[in-house]
Structures are given as structure tokens and as C-alpha cells.
Design a protein around this motif. Structure first.
Motif, short mmCIF file in Angstrom:
data_model
loop_
_atom_site.label_atom_id
_atom_site.label_comp_id
_atom_site.label_asym_id
_atom_site.label_seq_id
_atom_site.Cartn_x
_atom_site.Cartn_y
_atom_site.Cartn_z
N ARG A 65 41.63 26.17 38.45
CA ARG A 65 41.25 25.02 37.66
C ARG A 65 42.27 23.63 37.29
O ARG A 65 41.86 22.51 36.97
N ARG A 66 43.45 24.02 37.25
CA ARG A 66 44.46 23.43 36.67
C ARG A 66 44.58 22.22 38.04
O ARG A 66 44.81 21.01 37.66
N ALA A 67 45.28 22.26 38.64
CA ALA A 67 43.99 21.08 39.85
C ALA A 67 42.58 21.22 40.11
O ALA A 67 43.26 19.33 40.68
N ALA A 68 41.82 21.08 39.56
CA ALA A 68 40.61 20.72 40.28
C ALA A 68 40.80 20.26 38.81
O ALA A 68 39.61 18.65 39.25
N PHE A 69 40.89 19.91 37.77
CA PHE A 69 41.21 19.30 36.22
C PHE A 69 42.02 17.69 36.61
O PHE A 69 41.69 17.05 36.91
N PHE A 70 42.94 17.99 38.05
CA PHE A 70 44.02 17.16 38.61
C PHE A 70 42.99 16.13 39.02
O PHE A 70 43.37 14.73 39.00
N LYS A 129 37.10 28.71 38.54
CA LYS A 129 38.90 29.74 38.32
C LYS A 129 39.43 31.35 38.88
O LYS A 129 38.34 31.91 40.06
N ASN A 130 40.27 30.88 38.07
CA ASN A 130 41.56 32.32 39.50
C ASN A 130 41.37 31.51 40.93
O ASN A 130 41.82 32.44 41.68
N LEU A 131 40.70 30.64 41.55
CA LEU A 131 41.20 30.19 42.51
C LEU A 131 43.17 30.32 43.31
O LEU A 131 43.90 29.42 42.24
N ASN A 132 43.00 30.63 44.11
CA ASN A 132 44.74 31.20 44.42
C ASN A 132 45.06 29.91 45.70
O ASN A 132 44.82 29.93 47.09
N ILE A 133 45.54 28.69 45.01
CA ILE A 133 46.06 27.91 46.50
C ILE A 133 47.69 28.12 46.94
O ILE A 133 48.29 26.97 47.51
N LYS A 179 49.64 41.48 56.03
CA LYS A 179 49.82 42.57 56.94
C LYS A 179 49.04 42.51 58.10
O LYS A 179 47.89 41.24 57.86
N ASP A 180 49.07 43.09 59.20
CA ASP A 180 48.11 42.80 60.39
C ASP A 180 46.39 43.29 60.61
O ASP A 180 45.97 43.61 61.91
N VAL A 181 46.15 43.17 59.41
CA VAL A 181 44.71 42.51 59.47
C VAL A 181 43.88 41.31 58.82
O VAL A 181 44.60 41.18 57.83
N ALA A 182 42.76 41.13 59.15
CA ALA A 182 42.21 39.99 59.10
C ALA A 182 41.91 40.34 57.62
O ALA A 182 40.80 41.53 57.23
N VAL A 183 41.62 39.43 56.82
CA VAL A 183 40.97 39.44 55.29
C VAL A 183 39.60 38.77 55.47
O VAL A 183 39.60 37.39 55.57
N PRO A 184 38.91 39.88 55.09
CA PRO A 184 37.43 39.42 54.96
C PRO A 184 37.02 37.69 54.57
O PRO A 184 36.26 37.23 54.50
N MET A 185 37.23 38.49 53.53
CA MET A 185 37.06 37.14 52.59
C MET A 185 38.27 36.78 50.83
O MET A 185 38.86 37.76 50.64
N THR A 186 38.59 35.24 50.46
CA THR A 186 39.20 35.95 48.98
C THR A 186 38.43 36.09 47.92
O THR A 186 36.77 35.70 48.20
N ASN A 187 39.60 36.51 47.33
CA ASN A 187 38.67 36.76 45.88
C ASN A 187 37.25 36.03 45.44
O ASN A 187 36.49 36.33 44.80
N VAL A 188 37.69 35.01 45.30
CA VAL A 188 37.10 33.89 44.92
C VAL A 188 36.07 33.35 45.80
O VAL A 188 34.76 32.88 45.57
N ALA A 189 36.12 33.36 47.43
CA ALA A 189 35.19 33.32 47.59
C ALA A 189 33.85 34.50 48.00
O ALA A 189 32.28 34.35 47.41
N GLN A 190 34.47 35.79 47.58
CA GLN A 190 33.62 36.53 47.07
C GLN A 190 32.72 36.35 46.09
O GLN A 190 31.14 36.64 45.67
N ALA A 191 33.32 35.92 44.70
CA ALA A 191 32.77 35.34 43.59
C ALA A 191 31.69 34.20 43.26
O ALA A 191 31.14 34.14 42.66
N GLU A 192 32.31 33.98 44.42
CA GLU A 192 31.41 32.27 44.54
C GLU A 192 30.15 32.26 45.62
O GLU A 192 29.01 31.35 45.41
N ILE A 193 29.45 33.42 46.34
CA ILE A 193 28.68 33.38 47.30
C ILE A 193 27.52 33.59 46.69
O ILE A 193 27.53 34.32 45.43
#
Length: 735
Positions: free
Chosen positions: A479-484, A708-712, A721-735
Motif C-alpha cells: 500500500r505504501r507504493a500504491a499511496f506513492f 494490501k500485503n502486495l510484495n513487489i 525452486k524448480d516449480v511453477a508458482v500458480p499464483m501469488t498470495n495477493v492475486a489469490q486474495a483478489e480473485i
């Protein structure tokens, strides 16, 4: 030097060259309008052609290009861009403004004196009826001489020794035929004690025409083709013949428009690749905590492109488009057409070489320190995890499913909507800003583009670099980045809105203001005999500073160039006080307003640049890593459809609505605008910008609420790790 730094340097160079062309197009628009007689609506629609190519291809390129060698895709796109720049220069050569054979029989007949005029006993009435003398004499002198008694005594021979003192050819150049003789006749008429001296001069003038008929026709053609129009039926009649001849031989502006449109269409296709594939490629090869710095640096280097683009435009606009400057025309004149085509040839040729190097850039041995990840690591992991080949139907279904997944993320959609509003406001404004500055403040085009590079683009680039530094230095996450972003967006809105209150009346606008009462009918009794209907705008002023549409409308019959000074002085002006007008007498009252305007440009552009890096990082981190290219492609398509595509035509409509005087094309339709209403132009442009940016500000508030809690900044743990990440936590929360 490590291979990765060589690649980043090459990628930055490609971005840089691509950005040069993007801004250079803006510097060429008004010249293209004038050369091919296009309205702002037409040129605005033409500029949007690149989006017609961009929209249907950007998502496909982002999706399928991410599955291959991205450097090769970027290089191929840049090669297409370089070819289209060369295509953009071609209308200047395919549709040249050349000379045509003219039927000058009627003009020659007017130059041929009759027997009475050649007679030794010719009266003043006979001599004054000669067309060139009648055109050259002002009405007062002409009527005064006609009132004299008709002297029929033999005319004495002209004193040939006077030629040495009267002929001014060694000192100045005139656009009239033997104007020095008519000047001597007028001086003799002022203190006329004997008609014989006046008759002697006029008779000598007429007899010279019998021996110089060919030279006289050539002089008239030169006068008729001049960038300005003077009072004279013979010359302006020939000007009408030249115009009709051009209309018969030259095509309409439709054919040049089609070539520009087609070229920009392919340019849009080529420009889909570097951004949608280059950003994820950068993300794969740089540590996440260093990404803001690198991304800000790359963006700043890319912003240097518009600076160079405008500087190239400034240089080219100091050259006349035919490379042969007509006498009396300078880059400060509103009818000046710069050599816009030179820049396209230059940029297209230079862009070709790094594009080819990009296509053949070696990836390096996998696992080595110099290895460059040219293939998307997430796509590669997906490919390794899937054993069987998929059918086209399955691939299409997977593509649609991926699109639906990305479009269901609220944070992503808020960011995209904000960028759409930003581009909708900014694109059209920046395309027509050179026209606004030239018409509203009277700044020559070549200086307009120089100022835009010095203040606007430099401020934006500096802001972009500082935005990336601030995000990293102060660790603005979530949120600090978004507020900026929200704060700098509000600051940008205030600064741009303040420009709408900076008023000025340029010399061209003064012409419109002076003639509002006559409904912009510039014909008066003093110039009614001049045939000024085909005159183009060429502002001149009398010594009091009063502005006229052209020397013809000021009733001027003589143009004099003193030495090599390109600023001509027009004399024998029936409508002007003192009988003399020149562009150097025009008073510029816009200096203070111009300074105030550009004082606001630098901080407003800086504020706009500050939000670029955090805005892009929020967009990039709002989706799963394997969907980055697709998300950028979808964003590019949405921004093009709803932002860049409608923006120039929208702004063109707004600008055209403020036009007071239109030029006409060969078929009688509306051409380019000659004079604008300064108040309407200023209010309409800035009111539209502020309205759109207010909507953008609301989207920034929406993003701030949902991030909120977005990690940039931090490295995602799972991505190591050598596995694909299906979705970030923020993306899951916003669907």
C-alpha cells in the motif's frame, strides 16, 4: 563484460531507438497536415493506425512469443519497426509538390501592350490601363493621375542615365517586375508639374515588356509561387491557374493518408514485441530486490529516446521540406513545412543494425555465470511438466482460461484501468501539444520540439529514474507504493490543470480576434481589387503592431528583401497605416506566459514519471509469474483499444472545434486549420485532460485499497525452486 550486461545494453538500445521514432512522429504530424492538407481529426485518426496493428497482435505475441526465444522475437519486431519508419518517409517522394506545365496564354496576352499604349502620344489613361501598372499603383495615386488632363503631346525619351541610380537590383530583390520604375513614376506623380515625366517613365516601362515577355512570365510565376500573396490581379490570377493545375495533376490527400495509415499499422505490430516480452525477460535475469533500479534505469534510457526524437525533429523542422527555402519564408512562419521525412529515413536506417544483432544474440551455456535466460523459465517448467502434445482446440481453451484467470484479479484490473485513463489523457495531448504551443504562444515548431525535449521529456525521464530509486531506497511495498502513486498522480493533475489558466494571444490569433466583427471576412474596400481569395496565412504587421492575414489583405504591391535578410518588407500597402508592413513589426506579448507555461512543464512531467516504476511493478506483481507476459499483453491490448486508439482522434475533434478559419483542398473540402480561437483551444484542451485524469485518480484510490500485503520487492520463496508458482498470495486474495 558479462553476457547479461551486453544483452541489457542491447535491449536498452533497442528500446531507445524505438522510443526515438515514437516521439519523432509527434514532431512530424503538423508538417504532414500542412503538406497534404489534413485536418486534426484526419491526422489524429492516422496516428491511431499503429493501435489497429497493435491491438489484434499484442496478446498473441505476448502469449506465443513467451514460449520461444524472446530475444529473437524482440529483434524481429524491431526490424519491422525500422522498415515502417522508411515507409513513413515515402509519401514525400511518391506525391511531390512539383512544377507542372501551365497554360500561360491568358497571362501573356495581359502582358502584351496595345498600340495606344506603345504610341508616342499615349495619354496617362492609356498608360495606366496597362495591367501591371494598374496592379502596382495604389488606388489613391491611380485615381489622382486619372483626374489630370489628358496630355497628348509626344512623350520625350526616358533618361537612360537614371537607370544607374534607380535600378536597385544590386541592393535588394523584389517580387515585382521593374518595381523600381513604378516607384520613380509614383515619386514623380507626387510633385507633378508636368505629366510628361510620369508618361515618359510609364512608357519606358511598357516598352520594356515587349522585349522581356518571357522573363516577365517567369517573374510572375516566381511571385505566384511565393509563400506569401501580394495585391495584384495578374499575379493572383496566375496563382489560381497554378492551383488548378496542381489539383488536376496531384492526387488528393487520401492516397498519402493511406500510406501513412498502412505504415503506422505495421509499426504497431512491430512495437508489440519489445515491451510485452522485454519486461518479463528482464524480470527473469535480475534479482527482484534490484529490479526497481534496473527497471528505472532502462525506463530512463528509453525516455532519452523521446528527447533525441524531439531534438531530431527540431533539426529537421529548421529545413524546408523541399530543401530549398522560398525567399521570404522562415521557420517562424505559420506556413513553414519542415523536412519531416529526413528523420524517418535516419531513424529507420539506424534502428536496423541493433535489431539484427538482437535476433542472433547467443544465450550462452546453461548454468554458466554468463548465461542469459532468453526463454521464459516458467513456460519451460510448464512445458517439461506436460508429456503429451496438445491439440489446437486444447491450446485455445488453455489460452482463454489463462486470460480469464488474469482478468479476474481486481488489483490487476484497477491498475489497467488507471493506465488506460493516463494514456487517453496523455497521448492526444502530447501529439497536438506542438500545434497548441505554436498557435497559442507563437513558438516556431523547431523551438517547440526543443523545449519539449528539454523540459517535458527530460522531466519525465528524471522522474522515472527517481521513482525506481525511491521505491528501493525507502522500501515502499504494498500500500505504501500504491499511496506513492496516488500522491504523484494528484500532483500531476494539479500542475497540468494550472496550465489552462496561462493565457496568451499570438500574432496569428490576433488576426482572428481583429476580424471577429467581420465574421473573418478579410476583404475590405482597400483590398477588394487584389484577388486575395487564394492567399495563405502569412502574418504581417504595420508599425503600430496591427496584424494582417497576409500582405495581400494589407493591400501591399511590393516586396523588398534588404541584403540577405529573410524578413521581407512589404510596401505600397493601401490598407496599412504608413503603407509598410513586415513580420518584424509584429509584437510578441507571449514571453511571460511562455515562461510560466514551461515552468509548470518540468515539475508536472517529473511527477508523471515518478509513478511509472511503482505502477508497473504493482501491475507485474499482481498476477502469477507464469502469466506476466500475458498480463502485459492484455494490458497493452486494453490500453490500445480504450486509450491510445481513441485518444488522438478525440483530441483532434476537440482542437478542430476551436478552429476559426479553414484552408480548402482541391475538391473544396476542409483542409488544415489556419487560425484558432485561443481561449477555446486553451480551455478545451486542458479541461479534457483534467477530466480524464480525475477518473485516473479514482482508479489509483481503488488500487491503493486492494493492494494490501502486495510484495513487489522481495524474492518470492517458491519461485527459487524448480516449480511453477500458480499464483501469488495477493492475486489469490483478489480473485
Amino acid at each position: 563484460m558479462d553476457r547479461i550486461y551486453l544483452f541489457l545494453g542491447l535491449l536498452a538500445l533497442v528500446y531507445f531507438l524505438e522510443a526515438i521514432g515514437g516521439s519523432y512522429i509527434n514532431s512530424a504530424v503538423q508538417n504532414i497536415e500542412r503538406q497534404f492538407q489534413m485536418s486534426s481529426r484526419m491526422s489524429g485518426f492516422m496516428v491511431s493506425a499503429s493501435d489497429f496493428g497493435y491491438i489484434p497482435t499484442v496478446v498473441l505475441v505476448a502469449h506465443f512469443g513467451s514460449k520461444g526465444n524472446r530475444a529473437r522475437w524482440i529483434g524481429a519486431g524491431a526490424v519491422l519497426v525500422s522498415i515502417t519508419y522508411l515507409m513513413l518517409a515515402s509519401p514525400n517522394f511518391l506525391f511531390p509538390s512539383g512544377k507542372h506545365d501551365l497554360n500561360t496564354t491568358e497571362v501573356k496576352s495581359q502582358l502584351m501592350p496595345n498600340e495606344a499604349q506603345l504610341s508616342k502620344n499615349a495619354t496617362l489613361k492609356d498608360l495606366l490601363s496597362y495591367s501591371l501598372i494598374r496592379d502596382r499603383m495604389d488606388q489613391e495615386t491611380y485615381k489622382m493621375l486619372l483626374k489630370l488632363d489628358h496630355d497628348t503631346t509626344p512623350i520625350h525619351d526616358f533618361d537612360s542615365d537614371k537607370i544607374k541610380t534607380l535600378n536597385p537590383h544590386s541592393f535588394n530583390k523584389t517580387y515585382t517586375i521593374d518595381g523600381w520604375l513604378i516607384d520613380d513614376a509614383i515619386r514623380a506623380a507626387e510633385n507633378v508639374s508636368s505629366q510628361n515625366e510620369v508618361r515618359s517613365i510609364l512608357s519606358y516601362y511598357i516598352h520594356r515588356r515587349t522585349n522581356q515577355s518571357f522573363e516577365d512570365v517567369m517573374s510572375l510565376r516566381k511571385s505566384a509561387a511565393a509563400p506569401f500573396t501580394m495585391c495584384g490581379k495578374v499575379t493572383n490570377g496566375l496563382r489560381a491557374i497554378i492551383k488548378d493545375s496542381k489539383c488536376e495533376h496531384e492526387t488528393s490527400n487520401v492516397y498519402p493518408f493511406l500510406i501513412f495509415f498502412l505504415s503506422l499499422f505495421f509499426l504497431g505490430i512491430g512495437r508489440t514485441v519489445p515491451w510485452s516480452l522485454g519486461v518479463p525477460l528482464l524480470d527473469d535475469n535480475i534479482k527482484k530486490k534490484s529490479l526497481p533500479t534496473y527497471f528505472g534505469g532502462i525506463s530512463s534510457i528509453r525516455v532519452l529516446g523521446p528527447i533525441c526524437g524531439y531534438l531530431i525533429g527540431s533539426f529537421c523542422n529548421k529545413l524546408y521540406y523541399t530543401l530549398s527555402t522560398p525567399t521570404g519564408l522562415t521557420p517562424a512562419d505559420p506556413t513553414w513545412i519542415g523536412a519531416w521525412w529526413i528523420g524517418f529515413i535516419l531513424i529507420g536506417s539506424i534502428t536496423l543494425f541493433p535489431s539484427i544483432f538482437m535476433i542472433f544474440f547467443p544465450q550462452g551455456e546453461k548454468g554458466s555465470a554468463s548465461h542469459v535466460q532468453l526463454f521464459d523459465v516458467h513456460k519451460e517448467q510448464e512445458k517439461n511438466n506436460k508429456k503429451q502434445e496438445k491439440t489446437m482446440k486444447e491450446r485455445g481453451s488453455e489460452f482463454l482460461k489463462s486470460c480469464k484467470s488474469v482478468l479476474s484479479i481486481k488489483l490487476y484490473m484497477g491498475s489497467v484501468l488507471g493506465r488506460i485513463c493516463d494514456i487517453l489523457a496523455f497521448k492526444g495531448y502530447i501529439v497536438f501539444l506542438p500545434k497548441y504551443l505554436e498557435n497559442h504562444f507563437g513558438i516556431p515548431q523547431f523551438l517547440v520540439h526543443r523545449y519539449m525535449a528539454m523540459f517535458g521529456v527530460f522531466g519525465f525521464g528524471l522522474g522515472t529514474a527517481c521513482g525506481g530509486f525511491i521505491i528501493k531506497k525507502f522500501k515502499l511495498n504494498g500500500r505504501r507504493a500504491a499511496f506513492f502513486v496516488l500522491v504523484v498522480s494528484a500532483l500531476n493533475l494539479i500542475l497540468y490543470g494550472s496550465k489552462g489558466f496561462i493565457a496568451c494571444e499570438s500574432v496569428v490569433n490576433q488576426i482572428g480576434i481583429n476580424n471577429k466583427d467581420t465574421n473573418f471576412n478579410f476583404t475590405q474596400e482597400c483590398n477588394s481589387q487584389c484577388l486575395c481569395s487564394n492567399a495563405k496565412v502569412y502574418p504581417v504587421c504595420d508599425k503600430s503592431g496591427f496584424a494582417y492575414f497576409s500582405p495581400c489583405h494589407a493591400g501591399c504591391r511590393e516586396a523588398v528583401q534588404i541584403g540577405e535578410n529573410p524578413l521581407l518588407e512589404f510596401t505600397s500597402c493601401q490598407c496599412a497605416a504608413g503603407g509598410v508592413v513586415s513580420s518584424r513589426y509584429c509584437k510578441n506579448t507571449c514571453q511571460t506566459s511562455k515562461i510560466l507555461f514551461f515552468i509548470t512543464v518540468l515539475p508536472s512531467a517529473f511527477a508523471a514519471g515518478l509513478g511509472v516504476v511503482p505502477g508497473m511493478l504493482i501491475l507485474l506483481r499482481s498476477v502469477p509469474p507464469e502469466s506476466r507476459s500475458l498480463s502485459l499483453g492484455l494490458q497493452g491490448m486494453a490500453v490500445s483499444i480504450f486509450g491510445t486508439l481513441p485518444s488522438p482522434p478525440l483530441w483532434g475533434l476537440v482542437i478542430d472545434s476551436a478552429c476559426l478559419v479553414w484552408s480548402k483542398t482541391c475538391d473544396g473540402s476542409t483542409g488544415a486549420c489556419s487560425i484558432y480561437d485561443p481561449e477555446k483551444l486553451r480551455y478545451y484542451m486542458h479541461a479534457l485532460y483534467v477530466l480524464i485524469r480525475l477518473i485516473s485518480l479514482l482508479t489509483d484510490i481503488y488500487v491503493w485499497k486492494h493492494c494490501k500485503n502486495l510484495n513487489i520487492l522481495d524474492e518470492p520463496v517458491k519461485e527459487e525452486k524448480d516449480v511453477a508458482v500458480p499464483m501469488t498470495n495477493v492475486a489469490q486474495a483478489e480473485i
